[in-house]
Design a protein around this motif. Structure first.
Motif: not given
Length: 128
Positions: A32-59
């Motif tokens: 289950a996603p953290a912070g509750g569920d959401f609709d499958l037709v919801a739109f996703v938008v990135a809030t930053i232009a470049d992904v920071p080099a955080l160690p906990n981010l997967l490919p």
């Protein structure tokens, strides 16, 4: 095709499909996603232009942020990245918690369905 004996054989490598990683390994066993569920037709938008080099981010996290630079629905995102929808939802929960994406649900998804309209649809289908 002759066998290539110079390369070691691995159980996790499929010659046709490439490396095989189970979905629960990508999500670390979460379903289950953290912070509750959401609709499958919801739109996703990135809030930053470049992904920071955080160690906990997967490919896969990086792929989602890169693909969501323009608004894209969750099901389209899953198809584009060749991941299951369940895995994408869990990863989106991580990214939303980190503030790297925003989710916009359609207004119809947040409002209850009109029972009269549903009855009219059922009656119309029965009339066929």
């Amino acid at each position: 095709m002759p066998a290539d004996f110079s390369r070691p054989s691995h159980d996790w490598l499929d010659a046709d499909a490439g490396p095989v990683v189970r979905p629960y390994a990508v999500t670390q066993g979460r379903v289950a996603p953290a912070g509750g569920d959401f609709d499958l037709v919801a739109f996703v938008v990135a809030t930053i232009a470049d992904v920071p080099a955080l160690p906990n981010l997967l490919p896969e996290h990086r792929g989602i942020v890169t693909a969501a630079w323009e608004p894209i629905s969750i099901v389209e995102l899953a198809s584009m990245l060749d991941l299951s929808v369940g895995v994408v939802r869990v990863l989106l929960g991580d990214l939303r918690s980190a503030g790297l994406i925003s989710l916009y649900e359609p207004p119809a998804a947040s409002q209850p369905h009109d029972v009269d309209v549903l009855k009219a649809v059922v009656n119309g289908l029965r009339a066929l």
